[in-house]
Design an enzyme around this catalytic site. Structure first.
Site: not given
Ligand code: CP
Ligand code: NVA
Length: 310
Positions: A268, A136, A139, A228, A109, A294
């Site tokens: 999400c 993402h 997800q 989101d 990440r 997930r």
């Molecule tokens: N939805 C999601 O990716 O959550 P986190 O940021 O907690 O991993």
């Molecule tokens: N769009 C959000 C998703 C979090 C899981 C972000 O990037 O923070």
């Protein structure tokens, strides 16, 4: 060739469908097993997934931990600031070599799409994008699975609506609208529409995406409503202004009433002011089922990457 999982748009639709089918079968098969029980076929016995987070995560971290455990493997989670990488002591190429020496897969990440691309060049093990500024993918593939599980219909037969920011999650949803041929409508304020290259890519792939700056128009006839956070982890914007700009796009009971009668709400997480508590915790919301899935879908993504998907 190594099977990386970086962007949904670059993965053949038939492979994405195979992952979903495998997840469905595995989920059913382990219905009576405990959280850490290993699937009967133990397909990733002895394999190690290295996870690295350059920013916060609750769900991705835990669901990958469970996913690899349930396949018979294990995981180690490292924080970016604990490595030599990036602090002058070690090049990305050398770190990639080390990760490939010790591990069998790498989940990252990051705040940098370029970093994922760079890693993919030097790794001899698969890399999985666990969220980047532009996408993402784990997800959203899981969300497709959830939609089909809830409705018992192929997603191509449904009207999918996104109300919210044009961010990484939406980019991945747009990619799946091409791969799985579903009808996608976006509702967002003016100046917050998806980037031109994203829409152009969809157009090039014969996909017309409907975009409205009016949330009521966008949500009409929706079977599924996604949202989101307005302010994403990588957003370097004036947060208060952005939240104000999205004020009329909050998904509350009134806005949901314009969707189809039994429309489902998905998100999400983490969440902010883009959805009311009443909708988020209400009977149309399936966000907890969505979060749990997930684990199941990422298991099949891991199998795909490790060349074990049948
Ligand atoms: N939805 C999601 O990716 O959550 P986190 O940021 O907690 O991993
Ligand atoms: N769009 C959000 C998703 C979090 C899981 C972000 O990037 O923070």
């Amino acid at each position: 060739m190594i099977k990386h999982f970086i962007n949904l748009k670059d993965i053949p639709a038939s492979d994405l469908r195979k992952i979903i089918l495998d997840a469905k079968k595995r989920k059913i098969k382990r219905k009576n097993l405990n959280t850490l029980d290993v699937d009967k076929d133990n397909p990733l016995k002895g394999k190690l997934l290295i996870q690295m987070f350059e920013k916060a995560s609750s769900r991705t971290r835990l669901s990958f931990y469970l996913a690899i455990k349930q396949l018979g493997g294990g995981t180690i989670t490292i924080k970016a600031n604990e490595l030599h990488l990036g602090k002058g002591g070690e090049s990305l190429a050398d770190t990639a070599k080390i990760l490939s020496t010790y591990g069998d897969g790498f989940m990252l990440r990051t705040d940098s799409d370029k970093k994922i691309e760079e890693f993919s060049k030097y790794l001899s093990i698969p890399i999985i994008n666990g969220l980047s500024p532009s996408s993402h993918p784990t997800q959203v593939l899981s969300d497709i699975f959830t939609v089909e599980e809830i409705t018992n219909k192929p997603i191509s037969k449904l009207n999918i609506c996104w109300i919210g920011d044009s961010n990484n999650v939406l980019n991945s949803l747009i990619a799946t609208s091409v791969k799985f041929s579903f009808n996608l409508t976006i509702g967002c304020p003016k100046n917050y529409e998806p980037k031109k290259f994203v829409i152009d890519w969809a157009k090039k792939n014969n996909k017309k995406i409907n975009i409205y700056n009016n949330p009521i128009k966008a949500i009409k006839n929706a079977d599924i409503v996604f949202s989101d956070k307005v302010v994403s982890l990588n957003d370097k914007v004036n947060k208060l202004k952005k939240i104000k700009d999205f004020k009329n796009f909050q998904i509350n009971s009134k806005l949901m009433s314009y969707a189809k009668k039994n429309a489902i709400f998905l998100h999400c997480l983490p969440r902010g002011s883009e959805v009311s508590d009443k909708v988020f915790l209400g009977k149309q919301s399936r966000v907890w089922q969505q979060a749990l899935n997930r684990v199941h879908v990422q298991k099949s993504i891991l199998l795909y990457c490790f060349g074990k998907l049948r």
